[in-house]
Design a protein around this motif. Structure first.
Motif, PDB file in Angstrom:
ATOM      1  N   UNK B  48       0.836  -1.210   0.000  1.00 54.46           N
ATOM      2  CA  UNK B  48       0.000   0.000   0.000  1.00 54.46           C
ATOM      3  C   UNK B  48       0.866   1.253   0.000  1.00 54.46           C
ATOM      4  N   UNK B  49       1.905   1.228   0.840  1.00 58.87           N
ATOM      5  CA  UNK B  49       2.806   2.393   0.877  1.00 58.87           C
ATOM      6  C   UNK B  49       3.548   2.555  -0.447  1.00 58.87           C
ATOM      7  N   UNK B  50       3.724   1.435  -1.167  1.00 65.83           N
ATOM      8  CA  UNK B  50       4.558   1.465  -2.367  1.00 65.83           C
ATOM      9  C   UNK B  50       3.764   1.661  -3.645  1.00 65.83           C
ATOM     10  N   UNK B  51       2.421   1.683  -3.535  1.00 65.03           N
ATOM     11  CA  UNK B  51       1.629   1.669  -4.771  1.00 65.03           C
ATOM     12  C   UNK B  51       2.000   2.804  -5.730  1.00 65.03           C
ATOM     13  N   UNK B  52       2.453   3.899  -5.176  1.00 68.32           N
ATOM     14  CA  UNK B  52       2.833   5.021  -6.042  1.00 68.32           C
ATOM     15  C   UNK B  52       4.090   4.721  -6.857  1.00 68.32           C
ATOM     16  N   UNK B  53       4.866   3.756  -6.402  1.00 68.63           N
ATOM     17  CA  UNK B  53       6.143   3.487  -7.067  1.00 68.63           C
ATOM     18  C   UNK B  53       6.134   2.225  -7.919  1.00 68.63           C
ATOM     19  N   UNK B  54       5.232   1.312  -7.608  1.00 68.66           N
ATOM     20  CA  UNK B  54       5.346   0.006  -8.259  1.00 68.66           C
ATOM     21  C   UNK B  54       4.941   0.043  -9.725  1.00 68.66           C
ATOM     22  N   UNK B  55       4.109   1.003 -10.097  1.00 66.02           N
ATOM     23  CA  UNK B  55       3.764   1.127 -11.513  1.00 66.02           C
ATOM     24  C   UNK B  55       4.826   2.015 -12.152  1.00 66.02           C
ATOM     25  N   UNK B  56       5.940   1.391 -12.548  1.00 65.77           N
ATOM     26  CA  UNK B  56       7.107   2.187 -12.936  1.00 65.77           C
ATOM     27  C   UNK B  56       7.478   1.995 -14.405  1.00 65.77           C
ATOM     28  N   UNK B  57       6.428   1.955 -15.223  1.00 67.03           N
ATOM     29  CA  UNK B  57       6.652   1.808 -16.665  1.00 67.03           C
ATOM     30  C   UNK B  57       7.536   2.911 -17.238  1.00 67.03           C
ATOM     31  N   UNK B  58       7.405   4.105 -16.647  1.00 68.20           N
ATOM     32  CA  UNK B  58       8.103   5.263 -17.212  1.00 68.20           C
ATOM     33  C   UNK B  58       9.570   5.328 -16.782  1.00 68.20           C
ATOM     34  N   UNK B  59       9.985   4.439 -15.920  1.00 65.95           N
ATOM     35  CA  UNK B  59      11.361   4.502 -15.408  1.00 65.95           C
ATOM     36  C   UNK B  59      12.321   3.788 -16.355  1.00 65.95           C
ATOM     37  N   UNK B  60      13.579   4.209 -16.289  1.00 67.17           N
ATOM     38  CA  UNK B  60      14.608   3.587 -17.133  1.00 67.17           C
ATOM     39  C   UNK B  60      14.829   2.147 -16.681  1.00 67.17           C
ATOM     40  N   UNK B  61      15.294   1.285 -17.592  1.00 63.75           N
ATOM     41  CA  UNK B  61      15.548  -0.105 -17.205  1.00 63.75           C
ATOM     42  C   UNK B  61      16.669  -0.188 -16.172  1.00 63.75           C
ATOM     43  N   UNK B  62      16.703  -1.275 -15.473  1.00 67.68           N
ATOM     44  CA  UNK B  62      17.788  -1.537 -14.528  1.00 67.68           C
ATOM     45  C   UNK B  62      19.108  -1.539 -15.300  1.00 67.68           C
ATOM     46  N   UNK B  63      20.120  -0.898 -14.713  1.00 73.85           N
ATOM     47  CA  UNK B  63      21.357  -0.691 -15.474  1.00 73.85           C
ATOM     48  C   UNK B  63      22.570  -1.174 -14.668  1.00 73.85           C
ATOM     49  N   UNK B  64      23.457  -1.834 -15.341  1.00 74.31           N
ATOM     50  CA  UNK B  64      24.714  -2.271 -14.729  1.00 74.31           C
ATOM     51  C   UNK B  64      25.732  -1.155 -14.932  1.00 74.31           C
ATOM     52  N   UNK B  65      26.093  -0.472 -13.832  1.00 72.17           N
ATOM     53  CA  UNK B  65      26.972   0.690 -13.944  1.00 72.17           C
ATOM     54  C   UNK B  65      28.441   0.310 -13.950  1.00 72.17           C
ATOM     55  N   UNK B  66      28.751  -0.719 -13.180  1.00 72.95           N
ATOM     56  CA  UNK B  66      30.159  -1.112 -13.045  1.00 72.95           C
ATOM     57  C   UNK B  66      30.210  -2.571 -12.645  1.00 72.95           C
TER      58      UNK B  66
END
Lengths: 576, 249
Positions: B48-66
């Motif tokens: 419930x606390x996370x519902x604002x974040x879990x729909x994260x279609x607009x976010x960049x894909x997970x990225x391997x930085x190093x």
């Protein structure tokens, strides 16, 4: 009990028996040609009930003269106590509907853990008749409903009330008094999860055992109810039904598309069911000798199979053709067996594969399983499997590519660019989330389709994988999925199934001409049903528990010989 | 009302599928929530606390930085753990198989407590894993969870930090993974900067899970309705044409 290590050694490794290859067994049409067998869930359940001498009695039988009311059965097994609670209500003929979208039924019922008191029965009464619109709790294992057979119910009551037995010719047309239209378990509508049932109730810790038991109880109630109504109507004249006729009554079942996604979504479980059936056959091929007794038994059962198939009634032209082929196959089999001595079962199976239809071939296999209970029955304890699908992130992309090429050649060989290849799609309707099939006639829904096109998903993944592997052949799958997370599900499925012999159905389920009937029949054959009567390519009527023992038979000698039952000879004055 | 685990998983799967999570990910996400709830760790509250974040279609894909042979830095770009951590743990797993032990730093990842179910999977698959993270500001908390190879349930500790303590790095997580070393991590008992600390042993998780299975999962009707509404996006409108695909052909 046999050591599981023995079964593993028979399935895999240097000492493994020769099981039929997945390319043969997992062909969709062959799966749709399976018949009931000794390993079918109804058979294994009835063996358990009879051997453990379950005590089943009606502790509450409150039915009015028309058979409406409340019934509670108490079931005592060697380890646990259960209750089967049933509500019988009036249903107007125009409200009688087999579809999942129906809202009223003649009978509704629940199989419950432990004893039920009046308060709990009331709680069930408020919810069980509503089915999907109600809620139950984790004391309930199964929820089901059934409708009276319009062709049989009133007729049988009339006959019994008039002092006569039902006409067997008529009963052989439709071998049941009620038809179930849904049997829910495994946590639906608030019921107990399978994990609870499997962990705490060994009586029902085999696939669909509680669901099959519910149908078994329904069948027995249906026989009690017609006798009750007949007696209420004509107390002086009514007669009880003869036991051999009672046994010939099964319970009808109407199955639609809802069953099909299960076969795709539980590949490890389905693989295990098929592994056990195929292992049974492989054992017979390896160890079975067609000596005098076994061969005589085979001939008897083949003759029974012939007559059973002759007695099947269906209006469906496609199924009628299939049945006719089986009748011809069994006639040819009889001639073949008469013509030459049989050296081994392998040569008979090879003959069947050359001369019989798929349904005929699988009938021969089911009969063989029947001839060898000593090699087959112990496998019933191995039909469960853990269903965790685990990714193997350390597998190299080259290994994964090779794995797909080895196990999914059938999918890579499909031309998915052909216009008909992806015409069909499977989706869930807003109406009770009913699974449905769509095609070009449906202008919406394709974007929301269920991911049941395994072949297409494998091919799409393979194409992405080939590009990636060309650049990074040494990388592991974890890196590939980091870039292509959309393939995580299918890669995990492919990798999880690499230790199973079977699993994925080798067919394009998105093809315009796909026959969902094959999927339904495959699962129903594992349940143990017979007399398939397709009503379209999307749903089928069938008969469960026909020929099975009655409640009164529990505790009596039992030879477990109700495979492919035949119309019984009625005990009449004329016959005497 | 009470629901079953199967109902919960099926409904949450549809919810996450409706948010366009990928096949494979939406099943994981559903089970990550249900595992927490089933084992007494307030999965519903977390979601419930996370519902604002879990729909994260607009976010960049997970990225391997190093990365080097035994370590890596991954950026989840603000995605929920539900839609990113499974991939990251697979990477940690793959690296550990090669290097014996691997350390990963995860950045910008929300709802990290959901990792507990993934740790249970690691144990079952023969991998040991430890996760450490800090969270929030008022009050800040710190968490560690670990599992040994072959175990079914993790060990989890959570501490509430004193008011003047705030996490140095927000939305980060440190993972240590090995197929050779069993990592059994627990917060130390009473450091000076903590208000309180609690630990949950694997046996407690096991007992709680069994008890939940026995009686079902309690959920408010409103939240259940919310989950179901989220899942309605994957259902197709009922029309006369669609009824033909249900047996009328």
């Amino acid at each position: 009990m046999i050591n599981p290590a023995v079964i593993q050694a028979e399935l895999k490794g240097p000492g493994a028996l020769a099981l039929r290859p997945a390319s043969q067994v997992m062909d969709l049409e062959r799966l749709g040609s399976l018949h009931q067998s000794r390993l079918s869930f109804m058979r294994t359940l009835v063996r358990r009930i009879m051997r453990e001498r379950w005590k089943i009695e009606a502790v509450r039988l409150e039915l009015d003269n028309d058979g409406y009311g409340t019934v509670v059965y108490r079931i005592q097994t060697p380890t646990c106590l259960y209750s089967f609670v049933l509500f019988s209500s009036y249903l107007a003929p125009e409200d009688r509907n087999d579809r999942v979208i129906a809202t009223q039924w003649d009978l509704t019922m629940a199989l419950c853990e432990g004893e039920v008191d009046e308060a709990y029965v009331e709680q069930l009464r408020q919810n069980v008749p509503k089915q999907e619109a109600g809620r139950v709790d984790a004391r309930v294992f199964v929820l089901s409903r059934a409708n009276r057979s319009a062709r049989n119910f009133d007729y049988v009551v009339d006959q019994l009330a008039s002092g006569a037995q039902p006409d067997l010719k008529r009963i052989s047309q439709v071998g049941y008094l009620y038809r179930t239209t849904a049997v829910y378990g495994s946590g639906k509508l608030g019921m107990a999860d399978w994990q609870k049932v499997a962990a705490r109730h060994s009586d029902f810790a085999r696939p669909f055992a509680a669901e099959m038991f519910t149908c078994f109880m329904l069948r027995n109630f249906s026989l009690t109810q017609v006798e009750h109504i007949a007696k209420a109507r004509a107390p002086e004249q009514a007669v009880a039904m003869q036991p051999q006729i009672k046994r010939y009554f099964g319970i009808g079942n109407s199955t639609g598309l809802g069953m099909a996604p299960y076969l795709i979504n539980h590949p490890l479980l389905i693989s295990r069911w098929i592994e056990m059936r195929e292992l049974a056959l492989a054992r017979i091929r390896a160890f079975g000798v067609p000596g005098t007794e076994r061969l005589a038994r085979f001939r008897t059962l083949a003759a029974r199979a012939h007559q059973h198939t002759v007695e099947i009634v269906t209006e469906d032209a496609w199924q009628t053709g299939k049945n006719q082929q089986v009748i011809e196959d069994l006639a040819a089999l009889k001639s073949h067996l008469a013509g030459q001595p049989l050296r081994d079962w392998n040569s008979l199976i090879a003959w069947a594969e050359q001369h019989c239809s798929l349904q005929g071939q699988e009938m021969v296999n089911s009969i063989l399983l029947e001839v060898y209970p000593d090699l087959v029955d112990e496998l019933e304890d191995y039909t469960c499997v853990g269903e965790h699908q685990d990714l193997a992130p350390g597998m190299s992309v080259s290994e994964l590519k090779a794995l797909i090429e080895e196990r999914y050649r059938w999918a890579l060989d499909i031309d998915f660019s052909a216009p008909r290849a992806t015409e069909t799609f499977w989706y869930r309707s807003q109406e009770k989330q009913e699974p449905r099939l769509g095609g070009s006639e449906l202008d919406c829904g394709r974007a929301k389709q269920m991911p049941l096109g395994i072949g297409l998903r494998v091919v799409q993944c393979y194409q992405g994988l080939c590009d990636y592997a060309a650049q990074h052949p040494e990388h592991s799958c974890a890196y590939f999925l980091f870039l292509k997370p959309e393939y995580r599900g299918i890669v995990r499925r492919i990798q999880s199934l690499r230790h199973s012999l079977y699993g994925d159905i080798q067919a394009n389920l998105l093809d315009q001409d796909v026959l969902p009937m094959h999927l339904l029949r495959c699962k129903l054959a594992f349940f143990g049903v017979s007399k398939f009567d397709p009503r379209s390519r999307l749903w089928v009527r069938n008969t469960m528990f026909q020929g099975a023992p009655l409640l009164d038979d529990i505790g009596q000698p039992f030879d477990d010989d109700w495979f492919l039952p035949l119309t019984p000879a009625i005990d009449t004055e004329d016959a005497r | 009302m009470r629901i079953s685990l199967n109902e919960l998983n099926a409904t949450l799967k549809r919810s996450f599928e409706g948010m366009n999570y990928f096949v494979g990910t939406y099943e994981d996400a559903a089970q990550m929530v249900s595992w927490l709830e089933m084992h007494g760790e307030q999965g519903f509250g977390e979601l419930e606390r996370a519902l604002a974040y879990v729909n994260d279609e607009d976010k960049a894909p997970v990225e391997l930085l190093f990365e080097d042979a035994s370590s890596a830095i991954v950026d989840c770009h603000g995605r929920s753990a539900l839609n990113s951590l499974a991939l990251v743990l697979d990477l940690a797993h793959a690296k550990a198989l090669k290097a014996g032990i691997a350390t990963l730093k995860v950045q910008h990842c929300h709802n990290r407590k959901f990792i507990l179910k993934l740790l249970a999977d690691c144990g079952r698959r023969g991998i040991s894993m430890m996760a450490y993270w800090q969270n929030g500001t008022q009050p800040a908390t710190e968490h560690v969870a670990s599992i040994s190879a072959g175990e079914q349930y993790p060990r989890y500790s959570e501490a509430v930090l004193k008011a003047d303590c705030s996490p140095l790095e927000k939305q980060t997580m440190t993972l240590i993974c090995s197929d050779r070393v069993n990592i059994a991590a627990q917060l130390m008992s009473s450091p000076n900067d903590r208000v309180s600390c609690r630990s949950v042993e694997p046996a407690t998780f096991a007992a709680t899970g069994l008890a939940t299975l026995e009686s079902g999962i309690e959920i408010s009707e409103a939240l259940w309705q919310t989950f179901n509404q989220l899942g309605e996006k994957v259902l197709v409108e009922n029309t006369e044409a669609s009824r033909q695909g249900a047996g009328g052909r």
